[in-house]
Every structure is written in C-alpha cells, then in structure tokens.
Scaffold this motif. Structure first.
Motif, short mmCIF file in Angstrom:
data_model
loop_
_atom_site.label_atom_id
_atom_site.label_comp_id
_atom_site.label_asym_id
_atom_site.label_seq_id
_atom_site.Cartn_x
_atom_site.Cartn_y
_atom_site.Cartn_z
N GLU A 246 0.84 -1.21 0.00
CA GLU A 246 0.00 0.00 0.00
C GLU A 246 0.87 1.25 0.00
OE1 GLU A 246 -3.63 1.65 -0.49
OE2 GLU A 246 -3.26 -0.50 -0.32
N PHE A 247 1.97 1.22 0.77
CA PHE A 247 2.90 2.35 0.79
C PHE A 247 3.51 2.57 -0.59
CE2 PHE A 247 7.23 4.00 1.24
CZ PHE A 247 6.96 5.20 1.89
N LEU A 248 3.94 1.48 -1.24
CA LEU A 248 4.51 1.61 -2.59
C LEU A 248 3.47 2.15 -3.57
CD1 LEU A 248 6.53 -1.73 -2.81
CD2 LEU A 248 7.45 0.59 -2.59
N ARG A 249 2.24 1.68 -3.43
CA ARG A 249 1.15 2.17 -4.29
C ARG A 249 0.93 3.66 -4.11
NH1 ARG A 249 -4.10 2.71 -2.75
NH2 ARG A 249 -5.55 3.06 -4.44
N MET A 250 0.89 4.10 -2.85
CA MET A 250 0.67 5.52 -2.57
C MET A 250 1.84 6.37 -3.07
SD MET A 250 -2.31 5.75 -1.47
CE MET A 250 -2.32 7.46 -1.02
N ALA A 251 3.06 5.85 -2.95
CA ALA A 251 4.23 6.58 -3.46
C ALA A 251 4.13 6.74 -4.98
CB ALA A 251 5.52 5.85 -3.08
N TYR A 252 3.73 5.67 -5.67
CA TYR A 252 3.57 5.74 -7.12
C TYR A 252 2.48 6.74 -7.49
CZ TYR A 252 2.34 4.45 -11.86
OH TYR A 252 2.05 4.49 -13.19
N LEU A 253 1.33 6.65 -6.82
CA LEU A 253 0.23 7.56 -7.11
C LEU A 253 0.62 9.01 -6.80
CD1 LEU A 253 -2.85 5.52 -5.88
CD2 LEU A 253 -2.13 5.94 -8.23
N GLY A 254 1.42 9.20 -5.74
CA GLY A 254 1.88 10.54 -5.39
C GLY A 254 2.75 11.13 -6.49
N ARG A 255 3.65 10.33 -7.05
CA ARG A 255 4.49 10.81 -8.16
C ARG A 255 3.62 11.14 -9.37
NH1 ARG A 255 7.80 6.44 -6.59
NH2 ARG A 255 7.08 5.24 -8.37
N PHE A 256 2.65 10.28 -9.65
CA PHE A 256 1.76 10.51 -10.79
C PHE A 256 0.94 11.78 -10.58
CE2 PHE A 256 -2.13 9.60 -13.26
CZ PHE A 256 -1.54 9.51 -14.50
N ALA A 257 0.45 11.99 -9.36
CA ALA A 257 -0.33 13.20 -9.06
C ALA A 257 0.53 14.44 -9.23
CB ALA A 257 -0.90 13.13 -7.65
N THR A 258 1.79 14.38 -8.82
CA THR A 258 2.70 15.52 -8.97
C THR A 258 2.91 15.84 -10.45
OG1 THR A 258 3.83 14.90 -6.94
CG2 THR A 258 5.01 16.37 -8.42
#
Length: 111
Positions: free
Chosen positions: A46-58
C-alpha cells in the motif's frame, strides 16, 4: 481465452515476481478467490502504491500548472496587442476628428 487455471498461474507468477523482487521472500498465498499476505506485506504494498500515485499526481499537477500558465501568457499577449492597436489607432482617429470638425466649420460658414 485463458482458462481459470491458466489465469491463476499467470497471477501467481506475476505476484511471485513482484513481491519476491520487492521483499525477497514468498510472502503470499493464493486462495480460490483471494490473495493472502503475511503480516506487514500489504502495508508495504500500500505504501509503494501511494508513493507511485503521489508521483503521478505531482506530474499531473505540473502539467496542469503549465497549461494554466500558457493560457495566462496568451491572455496577457492578447491584451497587450489590443492596447497597442488602440494606441496606434488613437493618433489617426484624433487627426480624422480634427479634420472633420474643420470641414464642418467650413461647410457651416459657407451656408
């Protein structure tokens, strides 16, 4: 089309590749309709998923800001061109009005 067993095998191999590469051990078991993880593995995923989504959102925010900035620059440029045209038009228009007023005075004096 894939059969149920083939789909299960493909999913298991994909999970094996992803999870073993990330965590270095077999940390899951496949049931009939669910995948079961060892303690903490789901949180890490879940942490890796959120990190990926955070980069994509940026990236999306950056592109949106670029588009908005370009639109603002276009609007400012359009305004500048409009103001320049008004300034360039004002001198000839003033000259035309002055000449027209003189022509009216001459016509009224001649009547």
């Amino acid at each position: 089309a894939f059969q149920q067993a083939e789909i299960k095998m493909v999913v298991r191999e994909g999970l094996q590749r992803i999870i073993c590469d990330q965590f270095g051990e077999k940390s899951f078991a496949c049931g009939k309709s669910k995948v079961f993880f060892k303690a903490g593995i789901q949180d890490r995923l879940e942490f890796l998923r959120m990190a990926y989504l955070g980069r994509f959102a940026t990236i999306m925010q950056t592109r949106a800001r670029i588009v908005l900035a370009k639109n603002k620059v276009k609007a400012v440029h359009h305004s500048i061109v409009y103001i320049q045209s008004l300034i360039r038009m004002s001198k000839p228009l003033g000259s035309f009005r002055h000449k027209r007023a003189q022509a009216v005075r001459i016509q009224s004096a001649a009547r």
